[in-house]
Design a protein around this motif. Structure first.
Motif, PDB file in Angstrom:
ATOM      1  N   ALA A 119       0.823  -1.215   0.000  1.00 24.31           N
ATOM      2  CA  ALA A 119       0.000   0.000   0.000  1.00 24.31           C
ATOM      3  C   ALA A 119       0.853   1.259   0.000  1.00 24.31           C
ATOM      4  N   ALA A 120       2.000   1.218   0.654  1.00 20.40           N
ATOM      5  CA  ALA A 120       2.864   2.398   0.741  1.00 20.40           C
ATOM      6  C   ALA A 120       3.666   2.626  -0.529  1.00 20.40           C
ATOM      7  N   GLU A 121       3.465   1.771  -1.536  1.00 19.81           N
ATOM      8  CA  GLU A 121       4.218   1.892  -2.787  1.00 19.81           C
ATOM      9  C   GLU A 121       3.322   2.158  -3.989  1.00 19.81           C
ATOM     10  N   ILE A 122       2.056   2.510  -3.763  1.00 16.44           N
ATOM     11  CA  ILE A 122       1.173   2.755  -4.906  1.00 16.44           C
ATOM     12  C   ILE A 122       1.714   3.934  -5.715  1.00 16.44           C
ATOM     13  N   PRO A 123       1.669   3.829  -7.050  1.00 12.41           N
ATOM     14  CA  PRO A 123       2.146   4.945  -7.877  1.00 12.41           C
ATOM     15  C   PRO A 123       1.176   6.119  -7.792  1.00 12.41           C
ATOM     16  N   THR A 124       1.701   7.314  -7.894  1.00 14.06           N
ATOM     17  CA  THR A 124       0.854   8.501  -7.723  1.00 14.06           C
ATOM     18  C   THR A 124       0.779   9.376  -8.971  1.00 14.06           C
ATOM     19  N   ASP A 125       1.422   8.972 -10.059  1.00 15.54           N
ATOM     20  CA  ASP A 125       1.370   9.786 -11.279  1.00 15.54           C
ATOM     21  C   ASP A 125      -0.051   9.859 -11.837  1.00 15.54           C
ATOM     22  N   GLU A 126      -0.740   8.732 -11.841  1.00 17.18           N
ATOM     23  CA  GLU A 126      -2.120   8.685 -12.326  1.00 17.18           C
ATOM     24  C   GLU A 126      -3.057   9.169 -11.219  1.00 17.18           C
ATOM     25  N   LYS A 127      -3.909  10.145 -11.526  1.00 13.92           N
ATOM     26  CA  LYS A 127      -4.774  10.745 -10.514  1.00 13.92           C
ATOM     27  C   LYS A 127      -6.215  10.256 -10.668  1.00 13.92           C
ATOM     28  N   TYR A 128      -6.940  10.263  -9.529  1.00  9.03           N
ATOM     29  CA  TYR A 128      -8.346   9.866  -9.487  1.00  9.03           C
ATOM     30  C   TYR A 128      -9.124  10.890  -8.677  1.00  9.03           C
ATOM     31  N   ASP A 129     -10.417  10.990  -8.949  1.00  7.89           N
ATOM     32  CA  ASP A 129     -11.247  11.909  -8.166  1.00  7.89           C
ATOM     33  C   ASP A 129     -11.238  11.532  -6.690  1.00  7.89           C
ATOM     34  N   ALA A 130     -11.255  10.239  -6.420  1.00  5.19           N
ATOM     35  CA  ALA A 130     -11.270   9.767  -5.033  1.00  5.19           C
ATOM     36  C   ALA A 130     -10.376   8.545  -4.898  1.00  5.19           C
ATOM     37  N   VAL A 131      -9.767   8.414  -3.729  1.00  8.91           N
ATOM     38  CA  VAL A 131      -8.959   7.242  -3.390  1.00  8.91           C
ATOM     39  C   VAL A 131      -9.439   6.758  -2.032  1.00  8.91           C
ATOM     40  N   TYR A 132      -9.635   5.459  -1.891  1.00  6.86           N
ATOM     41  CA  TYR A 132     -10.182   4.946  -0.642  1.00  6.86           C
ATOM     42  C   TYR A 132      -9.588   3.584  -0.321  1.00  6.86           C
ATOM     43  N   SER A 133      -9.866   3.130   0.899  1.00  6.05           N
ATOM     44  CA  SER A 133      -9.430   1.812   1.346  1.00  6.05           C
ATOM     45  C   SER A 133     -10.457   1.285   2.328  1.00  6.05           C
ATOM     46  N   CYS A 134     -10.847   0.013   2.163  1.00  6.73           N
ATOM     47  CA  CYS A 134     -11.873  -0.595   3.010  1.00  6.73           C
ATOM     48  C   CYS A 134     -11.297  -1.779   3.792  1.00  6.73           C
ATOM     49  N   GLY A 135     -11.267  -1.670   5.102  1.00  9.19           N
ATOM     50  CA  GLY A 135     -10.908  -2.799   5.946  1.00  9.19           C
ATOM     51  C   GLY A 135      -9.468  -3.247   5.853  1.00  9.19           C
ATOM     52  N   VAL A 136      -8.565  -2.360   5.424  1.00 10.97           N
ATOM     53  CA  VAL A 136      -7.175  -2.746   5.189  1.00 10.97           C
ATOM     54  C   VAL A 136      -6.210  -2.165   6.222  1.00 10.97           C
ATOM     55  N   PHE A 137      -6.502  -0.966   6.721  1.00  6.25           N
ATOM     56  CA  PHE A 137      -5.544  -0.278   7.577  1.00  6.25           C
ATOM     57  C   PHE A 137      -5.246  -1.051   8.865  1.00  6.25           C
ATOM     58  N   SER A 138      -6.140  -1.914   9.281  1.00  5.20           N
ATOM     59  CA  SER A 138      -5.897  -2.701  10.494  1.00  5.20           C
ATOM     60  C   SER A 138      -4.747  -3.681  10.324  1.00  5.20           C
ATOM     61  N   TYR A 139      -4.366  -3.978   9.086  1.00  2.00           N
ATOM     62  CA  TYR A 139      -3.262  -4.907   8.826  1.00  2.00           C
ATOM     63  C   TYR A 139      -1.922  -4.193   8.708  1.00  2.00           C
ATOM     64  N   PHE A 140      -1.916  -2.867   8.774  1.00  3.17           N
ATOM     65  CA  PHE A 140      -0.660  -2.131   8.694  1.00  3.17           C
ATOM     66  C   PHE A 140       0.116  -2.271   9.993  1.00  3.17           C
ATOM     67  N   PRO A 141       1.451  -2.227   9.945  1.00  2.00           N
ATOM     68  CA  PRO A 141       2.244  -2.514  11.145  1.00  2.00           C
ATOM     69  C   PRO A 141       2.250  -1.419  12.199  1.00  2.00           C
ATOM     70  N   ASP A 142       2.176  -0.140  11.781  1.00  2.00           N
ATOM     71  CA  ASP A 142       2.305   0.943  12.758  1.00  2.00           C
ATOM     72  C   ASP A 142       1.843   2.260  12.135  1.00  2.00           C
ATOM     73  N   GLU A 143       1.882   3.323  12.957  1.00  2.00           N
ATOM     74  CA  GLU A 143       1.406   4.621  12.500  1.00  2.00           C
ATOM     75  C   GLU A 143       2.316   5.232  11.439  1.00  2.00           C
ATOM     76  N   ASP A 144       3.631   4.970  11.510  1.00  2.00           N
ATOM     77  CA  ASP A 144       4.528   5.517  10.490  1.00  2.00           C
ATOM     78  C   ASP A 144       4.170   4.979   9.107  1.00  2.00           C
ATOM     79  N   TYR A 145       3.940   3.673   9.029  1.00  2.00           N
ATOM     80  CA  TYR A 145       3.537   3.071   7.745  1.00  2.00           C
ATOM     81  C   TYR A 145       2.192   3.637   7.315  1.00  2.00           C
ATOM     82  N   THR A 146       1.275   3.781   8.245  1.00  2.00           N
ATOM     83  CA  THR A 146      -0.047   4.314   7.936  1.00  2.00           C
ATOM     84  C   THR A 146       0.048   5.725   7.376  1.00  2.00           C
ATOM     85  N   THR A 147       0.909   6.548   7.940  1.00  2.00           N
ATOM     86  CA  THR A 147       1.108   7.910   7.440  1.00  2.00           C
ATOM     87  C   THR A 147       1.645   7.895   6.020  1.00  2.00           C
TER      88      THR A 147
END
Length: 235
Positions: free
Chosen positions: A116-144
């Motif tokens: 998730a922390a490596e998604i490319p950002t050149d291509e833009k979208y009106d909205a970006v979202y995530s459902c039920g995934v952040f709970s699997y992240f290791p810590d707040e630094d990765y989440t940021t």
């Protein structure tokens, strides 16, 4: 982000005939692959669709808009959004689930297996979202790091659903121990991240975003009492 969860998600495969037939059957099979079959009788179709409608409303989506999902899993949300006239893209760290998403959303603008922390950002979208995934992240630094990427990829809205509430950690653990025999042994090494609402308030303030914690409940979902959702918007 190497952990036992990744091994579990990569083992998930569609059931025989699961991706054929009417769209409702395919959609529910994709939701099952994304983990909504773990307790009780499962979540009924109407509950999923009501939640989906609320998600689109909060992301300010309408036909012709574009939306990218971080942690798309087998592509259930993208599958439905594409049917509704949205341009979609997504990614997930589980290669097996991404292969399924490619099969059911062949017209996706982007689709890839990555952290998730490596998604490319050149291509833009009106909205970006995530459902039920952040709970699997290791810590707040990765989440940021993930939030920063999501914001860079979005021109308007960023949404995150099903965040486990740090204030309800004890209640969650007590419920799981009461519901699952030998819970601690079975889930050893399978940690979840619990987050604070003010963590997102701080991020929104730092990036001059408006923020909302909406009441977006999924009926008949056992996790609902322990989670919250956050949506942020460029001003």
């Amino acid at each position: 982000m190497e952990n036992k969860w990744k091994e579990i998600w990569n083992r998930r495969k569609p059931a025989a005939g699961g991706l054929t037939g009417d769209w409702e059957h395919v959609y529910l099979e994709l939701k099952r692959l994304n983990g909504y079959d773990v307790m009780g009788g499962g979540v009924p179709l109407d509950s999923f669709l009501d939640f989906h409608a609320g998600l689109k409303r909060l992301l300010h989506l309408a036909p012709g808009k574009s939306v990218y999902e971080v942690g798309c899993g087998a592509g259930a949300n993208m599958y439905l959004m594409q049917r509704e006239g949205l341009t979609v893209g997504g990614s997930d760290y589980a290669e097996g689930l991404v292969a399924t998403a490619r099969a059911v959303v062949p017209a996706a603008r982007e689709m890839g297996a990555m952290e998730a922390a490596e998604i490319p950002t050149d291509e833009k979208y009106d909205a970006v979202y995530s459902c039920g995934v952040f709970s699997y992240f290791p810590d707040e630094d990765y989440t940021t790091r993930v939030l920063t990427r999501m914001l860079e990829k979005s021109t308007h809205a960023v949404g995150i659903t099903e965040l486990h509430d740090a204030a309800l950690y004890d209640d969650y653990i007590a419920f799981r121990r009461a519901s699952i025999p030998n819970y601690d042994e079975r889930y050893e090494g399978l940690s979840r991240q619990f987050l604070r609402r003010d963590f997102f308030e701080d991020f929104a303030r730092a990036h001059d975003l408006s923020i909302d914690f909406p009441n977006l409940a999924m009926a008949n979902y056992w996790n609902t009492p322990f989670i919250f959702h956050v949506f942020m918007y460029r001003k």
